[in-house]
Design an enzyme around this catalytic site. Structure first.
Site, PDB file in Angstrom:
ATOM      1  CG  HIS A 178      -0.362  -0.130   2.520  1.00 11.77           C
ATOM      2  ND1 HIS A 178       0.148  -1.328   2.996  1.00 11.77           N
ATOM      3  CD2 HIS A 178      -0.168   0.770   3.507  1.00 11.77           C
ATOM      4  CE1 HIS A 178       0.622  -1.162   4.216  1.00 11.77           C
ATOM      5  NE2 HIS A 178       0.453   0.116   4.557  1.00 11.77           N
ATOM      6  CG  HIS A 180       1.021   5.381   3.999  1.00 16.22           C
ATOM      7  ND1 HIS A 180       0.150   5.305   5.067  1.00 16.22           N
ATOM      8  CD2 HIS A 180       1.723   4.224   3.994  1.00 16.22           C
ATOM      9  CE1 HIS A 180       0.339   4.149   5.689  1.00 16.22           C
ATOM     10  NE2 HIS A 180       1.291   3.478   5.057  1.00 16.22           N
TER      11      HIS A 180
END
Length: 192
Positions: A178, A180
């Site tokens: 992932h 950010h």
């Protein structure tokens, strides 16, 4: 019991101050337990030559590191992650952007006024950036382009940061790659 708690707080305070005397850079916050209602709920240590922006919470850092180490144990188990449950709509989230391969949603513990996570909908062995293979090139590009779309939608295209935590030393807490996307305030350098 209360006496023991006060003694522990005093020892912690002394330890933090001693650490500052030797390193010149420790600043911390110690929270008292709810049973000590007649005492302050927290004790902040801040040196005279530091502004309030340097105030950090040492326990939060320790908790984050412990969580990252715990998450690493099951990193490659193939078990569904919290992100898989968000993709499946089993856990609610505030979606900012979605296409057939990428999902972007607001972080529940934001570290900036804008903090959005961008994830691939299919892990395909991509639990962290360190596991990327040539076959992941397309999705990695799509994740970065989705980060740009998120920045535009959130009104931070003129200044934002993209962060990928890789492994326990970087405090990766969910082993589903992932990104950010952070913005909405002045970013500082160096990070971390």
């Amino acid at each position: 019991m209360i006496s023991a708690q006060k003694s522990m707080a005093a020892l912690t305070s002394l330890s933090l101050l001693r650490n500052y005397a030797t390193t010149g850079r420790i600043v911390a916050s110690v929270r008292a337990s709810p049973g000590l209602s007649s005492y302050p709920s927290s004790i902040n240590f801040l040196t005279a030559n530091h502004s309030r922006r340097y105030l950090c919470r040492s326990s939060a850092t320790h908790d984050e590191e412990a969580a990252a180490k715990a998450a690493a144990i099951n990193a490659d188990s193939g078990a569904p992650t919290i992100f898989d449950k968000i993709i499946a709509k089993e856990i609610p989230s505030t979606i900012v952007y979605e296409d057939d391969k990428v999902l972007a949603f607001k972080d529940i513990g934001p570290q900036a006024p804008v903090h959005v996570l961008v994830i691939p909908k299919f892990r395909d062995g991509l639990t962290q950036l360190g596991k990327a293979e040539p076959r992941h090139g397309e999705i990695l590009g799509q994740l970065l382009y989705a980060a740009r779309i998120v920045a535009e939608k959130e009104g931070i295209l003129d200044g934002f940061r993209v962060v990928i935590n890789n492994g326990p030393s970087a405090c990766q807490s969910v082993y589903h790659l992932h990104l950010h996307v952070l913005g909405g305030r002045q970013m500082k350098w160096p990070p971390g």
